[in-house]
Write a protein that holds these residues in place. Structure first.
Motif, PDB file in Angstrom:
ATOM      1  N   LYS A 260       0.519  -1.234   0.321  1.00  0.00           N
ATOM      2  CA  LYS A 260      -0.031  -0.068  -0.119  1.00  0.00           C
ATOM      3  C   LYS A 260       0.616   1.458   0.102  1.00  0.00           C
ATOM      4  CE  LYS A 260      -4.197  -1.618   0.152  1.00  0.00           C
ATOM      5  NZ  LYS A 260      -5.387  -1.460  -1.295  1.00  0.00           N
ATOM      6  N   ALA A 261       0.471   2.233  -0.835  1.00  0.00           N
ATOM      7  CA  ALA A 261       0.451   3.937  -0.026  1.00  0.00           C
ATOM      8  C   ALA A 261      -0.003   4.960   0.202  1.00  0.00           C
ATOM      9  CB  ALA A 261       1.417   4.080  -1.229  1.00  0.00           C
ATOM     10  N   ILE A 262       0.392   5.930   0.450  1.00  0.00           N
ATOM     11  CA  ILE A 262      -0.538   7.138   0.465  1.00  0.00           C
ATOM     12  C   ILE A 262      -0.178   8.570   0.004  1.00  0.00           C
ATOM     13  CG2 ILE A 262      -0.858   8.987   2.654  1.00  0.00           C
ATOM     14  CD1 ILE A 262      -0.299   6.592   4.110  1.00  0.00           C
ATOM     15  N   GLY A 263      -1.081   8.891  -0.287  1.00  0.00           N
ATOM     16  CA  GLY A 263      -1.052   9.598  -1.370  1.00  0.00           C
ATOM     17  C   GLY A 263      -0.952  11.298  -0.564  1.00  0.00           C
ATOM     18  N   VAL A 264      -0.920  12.050  -1.858  1.00  0.00           N
ATOM     19  CA  VAL A 264      -1.129  13.403  -0.953  1.00  0.00           C
ATOM     20  C   VAL A 264      -1.366  14.741  -2.232  1.00  0.00           C
ATOM     21  CG1 VAL A 264       1.969  14.133  -2.382  1.00  0.00           C
ATOM     22  CG2 VAL A 264       0.882  14.874   0.647  1.00  0.00           C
ATOM     23  N   ASP A 265      -1.690  15.941  -1.358  1.00  0.00           N
ATOM     24  CA  ASP A 265      -2.273  16.944  -1.616  1.00  0.00           C
ATOM     25  C   ASP A 265      -3.806  16.877  -2.529  1.00  0.00           C
ATOM     26  OD1 ASP A 265      -0.150  18.316  -1.076  1.00  0.00           O
ATOM     27  OD2 ASP A 265       1.237  18.065  -3.142  1.00  0.00           O
ATOM     28  N   SER A 266      -4.039  16.227  -3.121  1.00  0.00           N
ATOM     29  CA  SER A 266      -5.720  15.956  -4.019  1.00  0.00           C
ATOM     30  C   SER A 266      -6.173  14.227  -3.116  1.00  0.00           C
ATOM     31  CB  SER A 266      -5.536  16.084  -5.278  1.00  0.00           C
ATOM     32  OG  SER A 266      -5.029  17.223  -5.335  1.00  0.00           O
ATOM     33  N   ASP A 267      -7.059  14.143  -3.680  1.00  0.00           N
ATOM     34  CA  ASP A 267      -7.224  13.042  -3.190  1.00  0.00           C
ATOM     35  C   ASP A 267      -7.205  11.633  -4.644  1.00  0.00           C
ATOM     36  OD1 ASP A 267      -8.585   9.728  -2.752  1.00  0.00           O
ATOM     37  OD2 ASP A 267     -10.756  10.890  -2.738  1.00  0.00           O
ATOM     38  N   GLN A 268      -5.995  10.898  -4.486  1.00  0.00           N
ATOM     39  CA  GLN A 268      -5.311  10.512  -5.335  1.00  0.00           C
ATOM     40  C   GLN A 268      -5.843   9.305  -5.482  1.00  0.00           C
ATOM     41  OE1 GLN A 268      -0.820  10.915  -4.046  1.00  0.00           O
ATOM     42  NE2 GLN A 268      -1.122  11.722  -6.247  1.00  0.00           N
ATOM     43  N   ARG A 269      -6.398   8.720  -5.239  1.00  0.00           N
ATOM     44  CA  ARG A 269      -7.357   6.992  -5.999  1.00  0.00           C
ATOM     45  C   ARG A 269      -8.384   7.839  -6.421  1.00  0.00           C
ATOM     46  NH1 ARG A 269      -8.669   2.285  -1.797  1.00  0.00           N
ATOM     47  NH2 ARG A 269      -9.286   1.049  -3.524  1.00  0.00           N
ATOM     48  N   LEU A 270      -8.884   9.015  -6.725  1.00  0.00           N
ATOM     49  CA  LEU A 270      -9.740   9.880  -8.004  1.00  0.00           C
ATOM     50  C   LEU A 270      -9.004   9.845  -8.581  1.00  0.00           C
ATOM     51  CD1 LEU A 270     -12.346  11.031  -4.996  1.00  0.00           C
ATOM     52  CD2 LEU A 270     -12.640   8.906  -6.678  1.00  0.00           C
ATOM     53  N   THR A 271      -7.447  10.847  -8.889  1.00  0.00           N
ATOM     54  CA  THR A 271      -6.876  11.610  -9.600  1.00  0.00           C
ATOM     55  C   THR A 271      -5.744  10.692 -10.759  1.00  0.00           C
ATOM     56  OG1 THR A 271      -5.446  12.460  -8.149  1.00  0.00           O
ATOM     57  CG2 THR A 271      -6.831  13.344  -8.495  1.00  0.00           C
ATOM     58  N   VAL A 272      -5.725   9.785  -9.514  1.00  0.00           N
ATOM     59  CA  VAL A 272      -4.629   8.875 -10.629  1.00  0.00           C
ATOM     60  C   VAL A 272      -5.299   8.383 -11.772  1.00  0.00           C
ATOM     61  CG1 VAL A 272      -2.750   6.883 -10.822  1.00  0.00           C
ATOM     62  CG2 VAL A 272      -3.576   8.541  -9.272  1.00  0.00           C
ATOM     63  N   LYS A 273      -5.235   8.631 -13.197  1.00  0.00           N
ATOM     64  CA  LYS A 273      -5.692   7.653 -14.226  1.00  0.00           C
ATOM     65  C   LYS A 273      -5.890   6.067 -13.902  1.00  0.00           C
ATOM     66  CE  LYS A 273      -6.087  11.832 -16.396  1.00  0.00           C
ATOM     67  NZ  LYS A 273      -5.853  12.746 -17.687  1.00  0.00           N
ATOM     68  N   GLU A 274      -4.651   5.664 -14.287  1.00  0.00           N
ATOM     69  CA  GLU A 274      -3.875   4.297 -13.545  1.00  0.00           C
ATOM     70  C   GLU A 274      -5.004   2.982 -12.833  1.00  0.00           C
ATOM     71  OE1 GLU A 274      -0.815   6.917 -15.574  1.00  0.00           O
ATOM     72  OE2 GLU A 274      -2.038   7.023 -13.348  1.00  0.00           O
ATOM     73  N   THR A 275      -6.262   2.916 -13.742  1.00  0.00           N
ATOM     74  CA  THR A 275      -6.723   1.687 -12.553  1.00  0.00           C
ATOM     75  C   THR A 275      -6.222   0.950 -11.775  1.00  0.00           C
ATOM     76  OG1 THR A 275      -7.597  -0.081 -15.067  1.00  0.00           O
ATOM     77  CG2 THR A 275      -9.512   2.347 -13.949  1.00  0.00           C
ATOM     78  N   ASP A 276      -4.893   0.350 -12.770  1.00  0.00           N
ATOM     79  CA  ASP A 276      -3.964  -0.829 -11.328  1.00  0.00           C
ATOM     80  C   ASP A 276      -3.293   0.142 -10.767  1.00  0.00           C
ATOM     81  OD1 ASP A 276      -2.812   0.535 -13.192  1.00  0.00           O
ATOM     82  OD2 ASP A 276      -1.366  -0.591 -12.838  1.00  0.00           O
ATOM     83  N   LEU A 277      -3.437   0.964 -10.573  1.00  0.00           N
ATOM     84  CA  LEU A 277      -2.842   1.592  -9.046  1.00  0.00           C
ATOM     85  C   LEU A 277      -3.485   2.203  -8.202  1.00  0.00           C
ATOM     86  CD1 LEU A 277       0.263   4.136 -10.974  1.00  0.00           C
ATOM     87  CD2 LEU A 277       0.279   1.158 -10.339  1.00  0.00           C
ATOM     88  N   GLN A 278      -4.614   3.042  -8.492  1.00  0.00           N
ATOM     89  CA  GLN A 278      -5.799   3.160  -7.289  1.00  0.00           C
ATOM     90  C   GLN A 278      -6.437   2.051  -6.221  1.00  0.00           C
ATOM     91  OE1 GLN A 278      -9.216   3.428 -10.380  1.00  0.00           O
ATOM     92  NE2 GLN A 278      -8.697   5.582 -11.560  1.00  0.00           N
ATOM     93  N   SER A 279      -6.082   0.920  -6.608  1.00  0.00           N
ATOM     94  CA  SER A 279      -5.897   0.223  -5.883  1.00  0.00           C
ATOM     95  C   SER A 279      -5.259   0.371  -4.106  1.00  0.00           C
ATOM     96  CB  SER A 279      -6.654  -1.052  -6.231  1.00  0.00           C
ATOM     97  OG  SER A 279      -5.621  -2.080  -6.248  1.00  0.00           O
ATOM     98  N   VAL A 280      -3.754   0.706  -4.890  1.00  0.00           N
ATOM     99  CA  VAL A 280      -2.418   0.766  -4.220  1.00  0.00           C
ATOM    100  C   VAL A 280      -3.235   2.086  -3.246  1.00  0.00           C
ATOM    101  CG1 VAL A 280      -1.654  -0.852  -5.709  1.00  0.00           C
ATOM    102  CG2 VAL A 280      -0.965   1.489  -5.117  1.00  0.00           C
ATOM    103  N   ILE A 281      -3.743   3.124  -3.378  1.00  0.00           N
ATOM    104  CA  ILE A 281      -3.856   4.152  -2.221  1.00  0.00           C
ATOM    105  C   ILE A 281      -4.643   3.799  -1.302  1.00  0.00           C
ATOM    106  CG2 ILE A 281      -3.602   6.787  -2.894  1.00  0.00           C
ATOM    107  CD1 ILE A 281      -3.997   6.255  -5.748  1.00  0.00           C
ATOM    108  N   MET A 282      -3.912   4.034  -0.362  1.00  0.00           N
ATOM    109  CA  MET A 282      -4.801   3.343   1.114  1.00  0.00           C
ATOM    110  C   MET A 282      -5.443   4.674   1.257  1.00  0.00           C
ATOM    111  SD  MET A 282      -4.076   2.261   4.500  1.00  0.00           S
ATOM    112  CE  MET A 282      -3.520   4.082   5.595  1.00  0.00           C
TER     113      MET A 282
END
Length: 359
Positions: free
Chosen positions: A266-288
């Motif tokens: 797992k990873a933690i994003g920053v600034d924006s809700d990166q689970r929503l802003t990251v377009k690569e669908t295979d990466l969204q689920s790793v953003i806790m």
């Protein structure tokens, strides 16, 4: 000393605090991305001359411009909201890759009749000061840098407080107590993220292991737009046993997410809700979760306050008390620890916990 105005306000009511601050007194810079840089307006910018009598807002991005899915994009969201809700004519400009033409961008906006003008990122501090002296009739704002003139408003954030909550979440979720932090550039601003994160982790598990890696030294902003370096740094942490890695590295965070996906961690994003802003669908689920830095709120509320007659010469600090920072809940992965996170947040607001801003 920075002036700090507290109140129990929702994000939409922060403008009132700005007006009060301006009457009384009368840096994330951000973690930029790697979108194509240009001294000309981006394709989404208003290329027409501002309409006579209209609210005309100019915004100069940090290095990388729009498309970082993080800091710059959050600022643009606030600008776009001003266009929609305040009928503002807007214009956005992005600096050269090395940021050497920041002052030129501010002057372009001023000469074109835009007022107010916003510089996104602490690196605009000196250029804003100089330009504000040259154009005393124009109001400026700078994100992540303190006010340095009568017609400049500083939009500051308590990154350490939001990062503390990210640390609490990471420690509660990492069974081994081994986590990591990747910073884009080793400067005082990004160290606030590190300091808060480490304090939050240690508040839960005193014996936790925290790996720390900065991608570039202070002054080298390429660390905010180097996904390859972010990936290498995070890969090493995951290989060494880290379960969760928090990044404050702008577009370089994409590499952190890629490493998390490959390691099935797992990873933690920053600034924006990166689970929503990251377009690569295979990466969204790793953003806790993501540590939200509400630059969009700061930008919009500054514009709204300007429209209401507010002047510069003061600083507005967006902290936990006004929901200027916080944690994203998209995906529901931290729902089960909400009570503990809420308790930590309230202790910070009540002054029971003082979060360090230096590691």
């Amino acid at each position: 000393m920075l002036s700090k105005r507290f109140g129990r306000m929702a994000a939409g009511s922060i403008a009132g605090a700005m007006l009060m601050a301006a009457a009384a007194c009368g840096g994330s810079g951000g973690t930029g991305g790697d979108a194509t840089s240009s001294a000309a307006p981006s394709s989404a910018a208003s290329s027409e001359a501002p309409k006579s009598g209209a609210l005309k807002v100019g915004l100069a991005f940090d290095v990388g411009g729009r498309g970082d899915k993080s800091f710059n994009d959050a600022a643009y969201a606030g600008l776009e909201k001003a266009k929609t809700e305040l009928s503002a004519d807007i214009k956005e400009l992005s600096p050269a890759a090395d940021g050497s033409n920041r002052g030129e961008l501010l002057r372009q906006l001023a000469d074109a009749g835009y007022n107010p003008i916003i510089g996104v990122g602490f690196a605009y501090g000196d250029d804003i000061k100089k330009t504000a002296e040259e154009y005393p009739e124009i109001q400026f704002a700078v994100v992540d840098s303190a006010s340095n003139a009568a017609n400049v408003t500083g939009l500051l954030f308590a990154e350490e407080q939001g990062s503390y909550l990210a640390g609490v979440a990471a420690a509660l979720k990492a069974k081994s107590g081994h986590v990591g932090f990747v910073g884009g550039v080793e400067n005082d601003l990004i160290k606030k993220f590190q300091a808060g994160f480490e304090a939050g982790v240690k508040s839960v598990k005193k014996d936790a292991k925290i790996d720390v890696k900065y991608l570039t030294p202070d002054g080298d902003f390429s660390g905010f737009k180097a996904p390859d370096k972010g990936k290498v740094a995070a890969e090493k942490m995951y290989q060494d046993g880290a379960e969760i890695v928090y990044h404050a590295a702008g577009d370089s965070g994409l590499g952190v997410f890629q490493a998390a996906a490959a390691a099935k961690k797992k990873a933690i994003g920053v600034d924006s809700d990166q689970r929503l802003t990251v377009k690569e669908t295979d990466l969204q689920s790793v953003i806790m979760t993501s540590m939200l830095k509400r630059v969009d709120v700061g930008v919009f509320e500054f514009i709204k306050a300007f429209q209401g007659g507010a002047k510069g010469g003061s600083n507005t600090i967006y902290d936990l008390k006004v929901d200027g920072v916080g944690l994203a809940t998209t995906g529901g992965e931290i729902d089960d620890i909400k009570d503990k996170l809420d308790a930590a947040k309230q202790d910070i607001i009540d002054g029971k916990i003082t979060v360090p801003s230096k590691p």
